[in-house]
Design a protein around this motif. Structure first.
Motif, mmCIF file in Angstrom:
data_model
loop_
_atom_site.group_PDB
_atom_site.id
_atom_site.type_symbol
_atom_site.label_atom_id
_atom_site.label_comp_id
_atom_site.label_asym_id
_atom_site.label_seq_id
_atom_site.Cartn_x
_atom_site.Cartn_y
_atom_site.Cartn_z
ATOM 1 N N GLN A 139 -18.294 5.566 -17.948
ATOM 2 C CA GLN A 139 -19.511 6.048 -18.290
ATOM 3 C C GLN A 139 -20.560 5.436 -17.392
ATOM 4 O O GLN A 139 -21.677 6.115 -17.032
ATOM 5 N N VAL A 140 -20.511 4.187 -16.889
ATOM 6 C CA VAL A 140 -21.153 3.812 -16.136
ATOM 7 C C VAL A 140 -20.396 2.766 -15.170
ATOM 8 O O VAL A 140 -19.552 2.611 -15.036
ATOM 9 N N ASP A 141 -21.275 2.569 -13.675
ATOM 10 C CA ASP A 141 -20.820 1.667 -12.726
ATOM 11 C C ASP A 141 -20.823 0.331 -13.355
ATOM 12 O O ASP A 141 -21.921 -0.129 -13.859
ATOM 13 N N VAL A 142 -19.992 -0.593 -13.208
ATOM 14 C CA VAL A 142 -19.871 -2.134 -13.398
ATOM 15 C C VAL A 142 -19.579 -3.036 -12.291
ATOM 16 O O VAL A 142 -18.572 -2.862 -11.681
ATOM 17 N N ILE A 143 -20.809 -3.781 -12.197
ATOM 18 C CA ILE A 143 -20.437 -4.789 -11.071
ATOM 19 C C ILE A 143 -20.002 -6.106 -11.889
ATOM 20 O O ILE A 143 -20.597 -6.560 -12.562
ATOM 21 N N ASP A 144 -18.584 -6.553 -11.523
ATOM 22 C CA ASP A 144 -18.171 -7.654 -11.975
ATOM 23 C C ASP A 144 -18.407 -9.024 -11.588
ATOM 24 O O ASP A 144 -18.188 -9.218 -10.468
ATOM 25 N N ARG A 265 -26.744 0.050 -6.967
ATOM 26 C CA ARG A 265 -25.159 -0.851 -7.336
ATOM 27 C C ARG A 265 -24.802 -1.608 -6.157
ATOM 28 O O ARG A 265 -24.399 -2.867 -6.105
ATOM 29 N N ASP A 266 -24.879 -0.700 -5.050
ATOM 30 C CA ASP A 266 -24.348 -1.380 -3.540
ATOM 31 C C ASP A 266 -25.067 -2.451 -3.303
ATOM 32 O O ASP A 266 -24.545 -3.534 -2.854
ATOM 33 N N THR A 267 -26.438 -2.419 -3.359
ATOM 34 C CA THR A 267 -27.391 -3.363 -2.949
ATOM 35 C C THR A 267 -27.225 -4.745 -3.899
ATOM 36 O O THR A 267 -27.179 -5.743 -3.252
ATOM 37 N N VAL A 268 -27.353 -4.491 -5.105
ATOM 38 C CA VAL A 268 -27.119 -5.596 -6.238
ATOM 39 C C VAL A 268 -25.773 -6.323 -5.782
ATOM 40 O O VAL A 268 -25.617 -7.534 -5.777
ATOM 41 N N ALA A 269 -24.765 -5.654 -5.835
ATOM 42 C CA ALA A 269 -23.318 -6.200 -5.355
ATOM 43 C C ALA A 269 -23.502 -7.221 -4.225
ATOM 44 O O ALA A 269 -22.918 -8.279 -4.083
ATOM 45 N N ALA A 270 -24.148 -6.397 -2.914
ATOM 46 C CA ALA A 270 -24.172 -7.197 -1.833
ATOM 47 C C ALA A 270 -25.177 -8.457 -2.033
ATOM 48 O O ALA A 270 -24.844 -9.524 -1.439
ATOM 49 N N ALA A 271 -26.257 -8.471 -2.606
ATOM 50 C CA ALA A 271 -26.937 -9.561 -2.789
ATOM 51 C C ALA A 271 -26.282 -10.799 -3.665
ATOM 52 O O ALA A 271 -26.284 -11.725 -3.313
ATOM 53 N N LEU A 272 -25.441 -10.114 -4.616
ATOM 54 C CA LEU A 272 -24.634 -11.416 -5.357
ATOM 55 C C LEU A 272 -23.605 -11.932 -4.438
ATOM 56 O O LEU A 272 -23.354 -13.030 -4.472
#
Length: 309
Positions: A139-144, A265-272
């Protein structure tokens, strides 16, 4: 911690999503700007132009990131002054610094409102203790962004001698509405000679209070919340106690982002990942007594890698 995707199985009418999103409005708190006073001092929490460049144009233009959360201490909760605090608030504030955004965080009132908050596109993302699994990822993309498990909580000293899910048969067990843990209790109850008396309660603080005041004998809860609550007792009634030897359904907690927003999604994952590499993320996790649940690598839609229970 919480897993609400079972409420929104594929094929359920869009009207249901809208109804759930609207019904949560009455319980919402006002949006709160996350202040970065403390996290801005952490290594790696600095404005990073190459990550800013990766943001969707609409978010760069507005300068604001709208984030939904709900209350699950120490992931996200209100302090005595009513301010949102916890792991999520600290991470949100750090993301604001790295991405040059004002982060507006809203307590949507209950875990069951988290998925509709994204599907209805009222929010850009969620930072909340949602259990990732392969059905949710449809349903959604999930950043673990951290690990969690499930355990049982009782009042202090565990007077009923509960040592397993089987010991909950015939007892009153409080769980948050529409959660992974609620489904676990339902499955356990189906195997009991005397079914479990399940009390489904909308908000996690009220679930804990039900056990404190004796309305429930126990709760099946996220490991992170249970350990933190044992160490930092709040609320009226008897103290609570996690049963740390019970550790079930180990998996990820995830941030949710719409599948049609891969740039965010990709920007937040990279920031994390920048926060992980710099040590800032670990500092935040340790601040809230959950260092052992820290991830070493930020992954997206990785629930299938977790061991099957």
């Amino acid at each position: 911690m919480k897993n609400v995707q079972t409420i929104l199985k594929a094929g359920i009418a869009t009207a249901l999503v809208t109804l759930m999103a609207l019904s949560g409005h009455a319980a919402e708190s006002a949006a709160e700007k996350m202040e970065a006073t403390d996290v801005a001092k952490l290594p790696g929490v600095v404005l990073t132009p190459k990550l800013v460049d990766g943001l969707p144009a609409s978010i760069k233009a507005s300068g604001t990131l709208k984030v939904a959360t709900d209350l699950t201490p120490p992931i996200s909760f209100h302090d005595d002054d009513g301010k949102l605090v916890g792991i999520d608030a600290d991470i949100a504030a750090a993301l604001g610094v790295i991405l040059g955004l004002d982060v507006q965080m809203t307590d949507v009132g209950a875990g069951a409102a988290i998925v509709p908050a994204i599907l209805s596109k009222r929010f850009d993302m969620t930072i909340s203790g949602i259990n990732d699994d392969v059905e949710l990822e449809k349903q959604v993309d999930v950043i673990d962004y951290m690990y969690d498990a499930t355990t049982i909580m009782t009042i202090k000293d565990n007077p009923l001698g509960i040592k397993s899910m089987e010991d909950l048969c015939g007892k009153k067990v409080a769980v948050p509405v529409g959660t992974f843990q609620g489904k676990m209790v339902e499955a356990a109850s189906a195997k009991c000679k005397t079914p479990i008396d399940i009390m489904a309660i909308p908000k996690m603080p009220d679930v804990l209070q039900a056990v404190r005041t004796g309305r429930a004998d126990a709760t099946v809860n996220g490991y992170a919340t249970s350990v933190y609550t044992t160490e930092h007792q709040t609320g009226n009634g008897k103290g609570l106690q996690a049963l740390p030897e019970i550790r079930l359904a180990v998996g990820y907690l995830g941030m949710l982002i719409s599948k049609d927003n891969p740039e965010l999604r990709d920007t937040v994952a990279a920031a994390l990942q920048q926060m992980v590499d710099s040590g800032a993320y670990e500092t935040i996790m340790k601040k809230w007594s959950l260092g052992p649940l820290a991830v070493k690598t930020v992954k997206v839609n990785d629930a299938a890698s977790m061991p099957a229970e």
